[in-house]
Write a protein that holds these residues in place. Structure first.
Motif, PDB file in Angstrom:
ATOM      1  N   SER A   1      73.445  64.825  78.214  1.00  0.00           N
ATOM      2  CA  SER A   1      73.538  66.384  78.493  1.00  0.00           C
ATOM      3  C   SER A   1      74.174  66.502  79.958  1.00  0.00           C
ATOM      4  CB  SER A   1      72.256  66.980  78.397  1.00  0.00           C
ATOM      5  OG  SER A   1      71.268  66.807  79.316  1.00  0.00           O
ATOM      6  N   GLN A   2      73.604  65.545  80.695  1.00  0.00           N
ATOM      7  CA  GLN A   2      74.469  65.667  82.260  1.00  0.00           C
ATOM      8  C   GLN A   2      75.743  65.195  82.193  1.00  0.00           C
ATOM      9  OE1 GLN A   2      71.865  62.522  84.039  1.00  0.00           O
ATOM     10  NE2 GLN A   2      70.275  64.098  84.613  1.00  0.00           N
ATOM     11  N   ARG A   3      76.164  64.688  81.108  1.00  0.00           N
ATOM     12  CA  ARG A   3      77.704  64.405  81.121  1.00  0.00           C
ATOM     13  C   ARG A   3      78.327  65.068  80.250  1.00  0.00           C
ATOM     14  NH1 ARG A   3      75.520  59.035  79.990  1.00  0.00           N
ATOM     15  NH2 ARG A   3      75.952  59.513  77.692  1.00  0.00           N
ATOM     16  N   GLN A   4      77.538  66.349  79.724  1.00  0.00           N
ATOM     17  CA  GLN A   4      78.093  67.284  78.928  1.00  0.00           C
ATOM     18  C   GLN A   4      78.541  66.702  77.511  1.00  0.00           C
ATOM     19  OE1 GLN A   4      81.028  69.444  81.247  1.00  0.00           O
ATOM     20  NE2 GLN A   4      79.529  70.938  81.866  1.00  0.00           N
ATOM     21  N   GLU A   5      77.798  65.817  77.147  1.00  0.00           N
ATOM     22  CA  GLU A   5      77.863  65.074  75.716  1.00  0.00           C
ATOM     23  C   GLU A   5      76.624  65.264  74.934  1.00  0.00           C
ATOM     24  OE1 GLU A   5      80.618  61.359  77.816  1.00  0.00           O
ATOM     25  OE2 GLU A   5      78.556  61.054  76.931  1.00  0.00           O
ATOM     26  N   VAL A   6      76.685  64.904  73.705  1.00  0.00           N
ATOM     27  CA  VAL A   6      75.466  65.003  72.942  1.00  0.00           C
ATOM     28  C   VAL A   6      75.000  63.599  72.293  1.00  0.00           C
ATOM     29  CG1 VAL A   6      74.422  65.909  70.686  1.00  0.00           C
ATOM     30  CG2 VAL A   6      75.845  67.471  72.260  1.00  0.00           C
ATOM     31  N   ALA A   7      74.164  63.098  72.676  1.00  0.00           N
ATOM     32  CA  ALA A   7      73.898  61.645  71.981  1.00  0.00           C
ATOM     33  C   ALA A   7      73.291  61.803  70.822  1.00  0.00           C
ATOM     34  CB  ALA A   7      72.855  60.891  72.909  1.00  0.00           C
ATOM     35  N   PRO A   8      73.498  60.756  69.875  1.00  0.00           N
ATOM     36  CA  PRO A   8      72.919  60.912  68.527  1.00  0.00           C
ATOM     37  C   PRO A   8      71.294  60.564  68.509  1.00  0.00           C
ATOM     38  CG  PRO A   8      74.134  58.739  68.768  1.00  0.00           C
ATOM     39  CD  PRO A   8      74.456  59.771  69.972  1.00  0.00           C
ATOM     40  N   ASP A   9      70.506  61.333  67.590  1.00  0.00           N
ATOM     41  CA  ASP A   9      69.231  61.390  67.779  1.00  0.00           C
ATOM     42  C   ASP A   9      68.763  59.907  67.476  1.00  0.00           C
ATOM     43  OD1 ASP A   9      68.841  63.949  68.585  1.00  0.00           O
ATOM     44  OD2 ASP A   9      68.602  64.763  66.457  1.00  0.00           O
ATOM     45  N   LEU A  10      67.649  59.257  67.953  1.00  0.00           N
ATOM     46  CA  LEU A  10      67.079  58.171  67.531  1.00  0.00           C
ATOM     47  C   LEU A  10      66.417  58.484  66.054  1.00  0.00           C
ATOM     48  CD1 LEU A  10      66.626  55.150  68.732  1.00  0.00           C
ATOM     49  CD2 LEU A  10      64.105  56.145  69.487  1.00  0.00           C
ATOM     50  N   ALA A  11      66.838  57.674  65.221  1.00  0.00           N
ATOM     51  CA  ALA A  11      66.423  58.047  63.602  1.00  0.00           C
ATOM     52  C   ALA A  11      65.034  57.318  63.436  1.00  0.00           C
ATOM     53  CB  ALA A  11      67.599  57.389  62.772  1.00  0.00           C
ATOM     54  N   TRP A  12      64.534  57.925  62.736  1.00  0.00           N
ATOM     55  CA  TRP A  12      63.052  57.437  62.252  1.00  0.00           C
ATOM     56  C   TRP A  12      62.899  55.955  62.102  1.00  0.00           C
ATOM     57  CZ3 TRP A  12      58.175  58.114  63.628  1.00  0.00           C
ATOM     58  CH2 TRP A  12      57.274  57.386  62.790  1.00  0.00           C
ATOM     59  N   PRO A  13      63.762  55.425  61.263  1.00  0.00           N
ATOM     60  CA  PRO A  13      63.590  54.056  61.119  1.00  0.00           C
ATOM     61  C   PRO A  13      63.906  53.150  62.344  1.00  0.00           C
ATOM     62  CG  PRO A  13      64.819  55.091  59.335  1.00  0.00           C
ATOM     63  CD  PRO A  13      64.939  55.841  60.464  1.00  0.00           C
ATOM     64  N   GLU A  14      64.656  53.498  63.100  1.00  0.00           N
ATOM     65  CA  GLU A  14      64.907  53.189  64.592  1.00  0.00           C
ATOM     66  C   GLU A  14      63.528  53.208  65.415  1.00  0.00           C
ATOM     67  OE1 GLU A  14      68.984  53.163  66.162  1.00  0.00           O
ATOM     68  OE2 GLU A  14      68.541  55.286  65.359  1.00  0.00           O
ATOM     69  N   VAL A  15      62.808  54.186  65.214  1.00  0.00           N
ATOM     70  CA  VAL A  15      61.432  54.305  65.802  1.00  0.00           C
ATOM     71  C   VAL A  15      60.542  53.431  65.607  1.00  0.00           C
ATOM     72  CG1 VAL A  15      59.686  55.807  66.468  1.00  0.00           C
ATOM     73  CG2 VAL A  15      62.006  56.961  66.342  1.00  0.00           C
ATOM     74  N   VAL A  16      60.403  53.358  64.138  1.00  0.00           N
ATOM     75  CA  VAL A  16      59.345  52.451  63.456  1.00  0.00           C
ATOM     76  C   VAL A  16      59.762  50.955  64.017  1.00  0.00           C
ATOM     77  CG1 VAL A  16      58.698  51.582  61.139  1.00  0.00           C
ATOM     78  CG2 VAL A  16      59.395  53.969  61.347  1.00  0.00           C
ATOM     79  N   ILE A  17      60.847  50.687  64.167  1.00  0.00           N
ATOM     80  CA  ILE A  17      61.179  49.345  64.737  1.00  0.00           C
ATOM     81  C   ILE A  17      60.568  48.941  65.921  1.00  0.00           C
ATOM     82  CG2 ILE A  17      62.961  47.673  65.492  1.00  0.00           C
ATOM     83  CD1 ILE A  17      65.042  48.724  63.065  1.00  0.00           C
ATOM     84  N   LEU A  18      60.697  50.265  66.631  1.00  0.00           N
ATOM     85  CA  LEU A  18      59.989  50.150  68.329  1.00  0.00           C
ATOM     86  C   LEU A  18      58.535  49.963  68.049  1.00  0.00           C
ATOM     87  CD1 LEU A  18      62.177  53.194  69.943  1.00  0.00           C
ATOM     88  CD2 LEU A  18      62.399  50.502  70.218  1.00  0.00           C
ATOM     89  N   ILE A  19      57.986  50.862  67.329  1.00  0.00           N
ATOM     90  CA  ILE A  19      56.674  50.721  67.024  1.00  0.00           C
ATOM     91  C   ILE A  19      56.129  49.347  66.648  1.00  0.00           C
ATOM     92  CG2 ILE A  19      54.420  51.602  65.847  1.00  0.00           C
ATOM     93  CD1 ILE A  19      56.183  54.146  65.462  1.00  0.00           C
ATOM     94  N   ALA A  20      56.805  48.885  65.440  1.00  0.00           N
ATOM     95  CA  ALA A  20      56.543  47.402  65.032  1.00  0.00           C
ATOM     96  C   ALA A  20      56.505  46.330  66.167  1.00  0.00           C
ATOM     97  CB  ALA A  20      57.349  47.086  63.877  1.00  0.00           C
TER      98      ALA A  20
END
Length: 321
Positions: free
Chosen positions: A239-258
């Protein structure tokens, strides 16, 4: 325009710092507090809370980590600040913000905001002892009993030589209940020349921009918001670059948790590992419908293996890809 990961006792440990800085967008982290009482703590205690000391005080992703101390004896705080630097600390932070009853009862954390002169003595002693090239910083709230002591305490910290002051926009009595009193942070910031960093109730990109507008602070510290949305700092950066980053999808979050669970198993007994995972999942419920759906099952699990099986099942295909 820095984004700093807040210290959160019992949650923001080294594995979660590693996890979140790997996602990106975080400029600095602060350790859970190291409690200072009497007698010199051995190096293993510093390494327990800040294993990044073995890596030039950085996470593996290259994010700097400050070592935070908590205590009320100026000289003990000073000698432990010196020891932290000898072990590799690149910044010494002092905790005047912890609202926990057990901590405050033993004259640590936010209760010290009743005594600005003692806050001054602590920071001055640490600043005098620690090499000049190592920043000495502090984290506080707006007060203990109410929000009237913020300015006096910030002025005491400034006079003592604190290079930066993080202000959690509530008093101890306010706890963590909304709202955050950002306008009070602005009042304190205007009363000191020391750099002030705003903290409290930043859950979204929109919250970030509103906090900066109200407080006038360029830098923010985020705690629970980054636990609930691990990619929040990355979203803010876009947002500081006036861009929109794709959301971190739930399967990616699950990998982080694992991965986080695996890292925890090297540090904690299994019963504590599952507790930490549940704690993170509970925060994630506010940002992910999938976490809300998983919660009824996850909260009943007591062993690590079933917990990991529960988490890893949805992501096998993603890992293979």
């Amino acid at each position: 325009m820095r984004i700093i990961l807040a210290p959160m006792e019992g949650l923001v440990d080294a594995p979660i710092r590693e996890t979140l800085t790997r996602v990106g967008g975080i400029d600095r982290c602060v350790t859970e507090f190291i409690r200072i009482t009497h007698g010199m703590l051995p190096p293993r205690v510093f390494y327990k809370y800040a294993p990044e000391l073995h890596n030039q005080s950085m996470t593996e992703a290259g994010t700097p980590v400050a070592v935070q101390l908590l205590g009320s004896d100026p000289q003990q705080m000073a000698v432990h600040g010196v020891k932290a630097v000898e072990l590799g600390a690149i910044q010494v932070d002092i905790n005047f913000g912890c609202p926990a009853k057990t901590v405050n009862r033993h004259k640590g954390g936010c209760v010290l905001m009743r005594e600005p002169e003692l806050m001054y003595g602590i920071v001055a002693a640490v600043r005098q002892g620690v090499p000049k090239n190592v920043p000495v910083t502090a984290k506080m709230r707006l007060g203990y009993d109410d929000r009237s002591m913020g300015l006096a305490c910030a002025q005491a910290l400034e006079a003592a030589g604190a290079e930066e002051i993080v202000i959690h926009a509530r008093s101890k009595v306010d706890g963590y209940k909304p709202p955050a009193y950002w306008e009070e942070v602005a009042r304190v910031r205007e009363g000191v020349n020391t750099h002030v960093i705003a903290n409290g109730e930043i859950w979204t990109v929109a919250d970030y921009w509103r906090c900066r507008e109200v407080t006038g602070c360029d830098d923010v510290m985020i705690g629970r918001g980054l636990i609930a949305r691990p990619d929040l700092a990355r979203q803010i950066r876009a947002s500081q670059r006036q861009e929109v980053a794709p959301d971190l999808a739930w399967p990616e979050v699950v990998i982080l948790i694992a991965d986080y669970a695996v890292a925890l198993q090297t540090r904690l007994e299994d019963r504590f590992v599952t507790g930490r995972i549940k704690q993170w999942l509970n925060y994630l419920r506010g940002g992910y419908a999938e976490a809300e759906a998983l919660w009824p099952l996850a909260r009943k699990l007591r062993d690590v293996a079933p917990m990991l099986a529960c988490l890893q099942q949805p992501v096998r295909r993603i890992r293979a890809a």
